[in-house]
Structures are given as C-alpha cells and as structure tokens.
Design an enzyme around this catalytic site. Structure first.
Site, PDB file in Angstrom:
ATOM      1  N   HIS A  56       2.789 -18.479   0.582  1.00  0.00           N
ATOM      2  CA  HIS A  56       1.663 -17.718   0.021  1.00  0.00           C
ATOM      3  C   HIS A  56       2.199 -16.457  -0.642  1.00  0.00           C
ATOM      4  CE1 HIS A  56      -2.730 -16.208   0.719  1.00  0.00           C
ATOM      5  NE2 HIS A  56      -2.235 -15.737  -0.412  1.00  0.00           N
ATOM      6  N   HIS A  58       1.873 -14.298  -4.634  1.00  0.00           N
ATOM      7  CA  HIS A  58       1.228 -14.253  -5.951  1.00  0.00           C
ATOM      8  C   HIS A  58       2.126 -13.711  -7.061  1.00  0.00           C
ATOM      9  CE1 HIS A  58      -2.804 -15.205  -4.374  1.00  0.00           C
ATOM     10  NE2 HIS A  58      -2.448 -14.471  -3.327  1.00  0.00           N
ATOM     11  N   ALA A 133      -9.653  -9.226  -2.723  1.00  0.00           N
ATOM     12  CA  ALA A 133      -9.203  -8.882  -4.071  1.00  0.00           C
ATOM     13  C   ALA A 133      -9.445 -10.028  -5.059  1.00  0.00           C
ATOM     14  CB  ALA A 133      -7.722  -8.510  -4.048  1.00  0.00           C
ATOM     15  N   ALA A 213      -9.907 -11.000   5.622  1.00  0.00           N
ATOM     16  CA  ALA A 213     -10.949 -11.659   4.835  1.00  0.00           C
ATOM     17  C   ALA A 213     -11.698 -12.718   5.637  1.00  0.00           C
ATOM     18  CB  ALA A 213     -10.374 -12.267   3.553  1.00  0.00           C
ATOM     19  N   ASP A 241       3.471  -6.817   7.480  1.00  0.00           N
ATOM     20  CA  ASP A 241       3.962  -5.727   6.626  1.00  0.00           C
ATOM     21  C   ASP A 241       3.625  -4.355   7.177  1.00  0.00           C
ATOM     22  OD1 ASP A 241       1.228  -5.805   6.204  1.00  0.00           O
ATOM     23  OD2 ASP A 241       1.348  -5.659   4.014  1.00  0.00           O
ATOM     24  N   ASP A 267       2.136 -12.815   0.958  1.00  0.00           N
ATOM     25  CA  ASP A 267       0.909 -12.580   0.184  1.00  0.00           C
ATOM     26  C   ASP A 267       1.191 -11.507  -0.867  1.00  0.00           C
ATOM     27  OD1 ASP A 267      -1.699 -12.831  -0.697  1.00  0.00           O
ATOM     28  OD2 ASP A 267      -2.554 -11.550   0.864  1.00  0.00           O
ATOM     29  N   ALA A 302      -5.089  -5.518  -1.594  1.00  0.00           N
ATOM     30  CA  ALA A 302      -4.896  -6.514  -2.655  1.00  0.00           C
ATOM     31  C   ALA A 302      -3.516  -7.144  -2.529  1.00  0.00           C
ATOM     32  CB  ALA A 302      -5.074  -5.871  -4.030  1.00  0.00           C
TER      33      ALA A 302
END
Length: 387
Positions: A56, A58, A133, A213, A241, A267, A302
């Site tokens: 995962h 982006h 986000a 989320a 993190d 992420d 985000a």
C-alpha cells in the site's frame, strides 16, 4: 558471496553467516564454512534481511502513482527501492472512473516490465463518512459492473481493491473480486461488526490501514476493527510512522492479530523521501510539515512520508518486535498475501536475490540488492580478507 553477516533466516538468526548469489537468485544462505571465500564481501557488523514488500503506497520522491505518467511512477518506485522496498504495489486514489482506468493502463505496463508487483485501487468505492484524503464528490457505490471495469482496465495486473462493504453493491463486489482473483480489502468504511463479518465470509482478506478511516471500537458496538482483528482469514495493514497509530494501539493490534497476520505498510504519498512542502495526492493538495502529511483543506491525515527502512527500524527499536517478527511483517506476510512466497519474502536458496543490508547496531540501511544487482550502497561494502 556475502560473508560475516548476521542473517535473518526463516529458521532463525545466523551469526557470521554466508549468503551466495548466482545471477538473480539466492544460491545458499547459512552458517559460514571453515575458511574465508575469495571474492566475498565482508559484512561483519551488518545484518541482512529480505527485501521489503509494500502492498500500500501511493508515491514517493515527489511523484505519484495516481499521476497517470509512467515516468512519475518509475520515480516513485525507485525512491522506495532506495529505501529497501524491492517489491512494491502501486496504489491509486479516488478519481473519475475514466481517469483511474487510464492510470491503471499506464501502471499495468510497469507491472508487465517487472517494476511494480501490481495495482491497488483505493477508492472510489468508499464511505463518505470515512473518506479521509479522498474527494467526497467523486465517491460512488461499488457497482459490480464498474468494479469489473476497473479490474479489466488493469489488464490482469490488479491485485487489490479497497471498498466499504456496507455500501450498495459492496458484498456483491467482494464476491466478484474473489472470483476474479483480486484481493478485496475492507477500508474507509462505516460498516458495523456484522457487515464486516459478512464481507469476510464473502471473500475479503485485508484490512486497509486498520484503525484509520473507520469507526473506533465501542464496548457495545465493536465495529469493523474487532471483526477484522478477530478473523484468522484477514491480514491487517498497519502504518507504523508514529503519526497514524499510538504505540499502545499498534501493540494491541499486534497482540490481537499476531505477527503472522500483520503487514506493515507505508501508505506513502509523493513526499516520501522528500522534504516539507505542498504535494498533490490525486486531485487534492497536501501540505507536509515536519514530515506529517495533511490535506490543505480540512487537515485530514493524507497518507504518510514513511519508507519501509524506517518502518523496520521503528518496529524493532520502538515497537519492540524481534528481528524475525519484523521481517515477517515487512517481507514474509505481504509476500504471502500477494501469492509470491515462492519468489520473495525470505532469504532462502532458490528465491530472488532481493535483500537489504542494515547496520547491526543502528539498523540504518547500508545497501539494497534487487534481483541480484546492487541498487544502493555497493560502494559501502568491502572485500573480505582471505588468509
């Protein structure tokens, strides 16, 4: 040949080990022989672990997989490779269906070229109440026909799709994904406990960034978190993190699911490997301050700026995982989830020579090898003395 290293093997940790590489494969990994090997690299004081696997992510290096530009996707993949991620998925974000299909077509070529391991669609089939986000106006119910269209746009390279199963068409889409051989992931959801259990029975096998989320645990309404943690069929993603999860919550998840069902992910968005500033995330703008990524409008978290070398170090030095368990959560489990355990995820003869060399004292990254080729840090390794 790599000699003198601490090797983290499936059978345990070997001190003063030797790892032999032939072409793109591991030829042998185990205890050192009675004599030094001519031409070997001296890895005394170093620890060797399998290459990290991120299911995962982006973007990174200032680039996004959701850009639909091959050069940006390459830049993102290379950025994370520099940090030890030798196998990476490309995660999209919510957008117009036509645009996400176009992105998938571009990314599929990089999967076919071996740069990426597959495509993960995150959105648009997610809850408006838990959109994070993702642009609310672009969200839609998971119509199985549209879900199929996205999967087909990836031309056989779609590996995972995140959806909210409580939405109309959600459970039917989970069944469709299972039939198509695509991982159905539950995330960005407002579902109750019973609905998530139905989704798991229908074929969902991943919890997308667990806790984030989705509704919090309530003592009378346990919600999705408990359902995902308690079912042995589910792999749970966690973002370690220091921002997404409190250390106690991370420990709770690791205790409840066990390290055999946890995949530590980044992420990460485009700011990973970069500094503070403004960055795009699909159609939205993100401001990164002190390494924390938040939407310019609304302030929602985000994604992250995390890289897996940092996640590995945190797993051991902050979370308290053993080296074996850290390897399991960053390499072994995600490799198994992708059906790639025969190729990657552990240091074993016959598997791809994907490995990360760490300083044994600090666990800082020293070097990275992918498919038998050094991509980072070859100049930091010196030949072993013979005789």
């Amino acid at each position: 040949m790599l000699a003198g290293a601490r090797l983290v093997l499936p059978t345990g940790i070997v001190e003063n080990g030797v790892l032999a590489v032939e072409r793109d494969r591991i030829a042998a990994a185990g205890p050192a022989g009675p004599a030094a090997v001519p031409g070997a690299l001296d890895l005394a004081g170093r620890t060797v672990v399998p290459g990290f696997v991120d299911i995962h992510v982006h973007g990174g290096g200032g680039a996004s997989y959701a850009s639909g530009v091959a050069e940006e996707a390459l830049k993102a993949a290379r950025t994370h490779l520099q940090h030890g991620t030798t196998t990476t998925m490309a995660s999209t974000v919510t957008g117009e269906i036509d645009e996400v299909c176009r992105q998938a077509a571009v990314l599929s070529e990089l999967v076919e070229d071996g740069v990426l391991a597959g495509i993960h669609f995150e959105g648009p089939f997610i809850s408006r109440q838990r959109c994070g986000a993702h642009r609310p106006d672009l969200l839609r119910d998971p119509d199985p026909a549209v879900v199929r269209r996205l999967v087909e746009a990836a031309r056989g390279t779609a590996r995972m799709l995140t959806l909210a199963p409580e939405l109309p068409g959600g459970l039917e889409s989970v069944r469709l994904l299972a039939d198509l051989g695509v991982i159905a992931a539950v995330g960005h959801t407002d579902a109750d406990h019973a609905t998530v259990l139905q989704a798991i029975d229908a074929g969902a096998t991943v919890a997308t960034h667990l806790f984030n989320a989705m509704p919090a645990i309530h003592h009378r309404e346990p919600g999705p978190i408990v359902a995902l943690l308690e079912d042995e069929r589910v792999t749970v993603e966690l973002v370690n993190d220091g921002v997404h999860l409190h250390p106690s919550v991370l420990e709770l998840a690791l205790t409840a699911a066990g390290t055999s069902r946890v995949a530590l992910i980044t992420d990460a968005m485009g700011a990973a490997g970069m500094g503070d500033g403004l960055y795009p995330l699909g159609p939205l703008q993100v401001r990164v301050e002190e390494g924390v990524a938040r939407l310019v409008e609304g302030g929602s978290i985000a994604g992250s700026t995390l890289t897996l070398d940092v996640a590995f170090k945190r797993a051991v030095t902050v979370t308290g995982l053993s080296l074996d368990d850290a390897v399991q959560t960053l390499s072994g489990n995600p490799a198994a989830l992708l059906g790639l355990s025969d190729e990657i995820g552990s240091l074993e003869a016959g598997k791809r020579a994907d490995l990360v060399v760490l300083d044994s004292d600090t666990l800082d990254l020293v070097a990275v090898m992918r498919r038998g080729e050094w991509v980072v840090g070859a100049d930091r390794l010196t030949p072993a003395r013979v005789g």
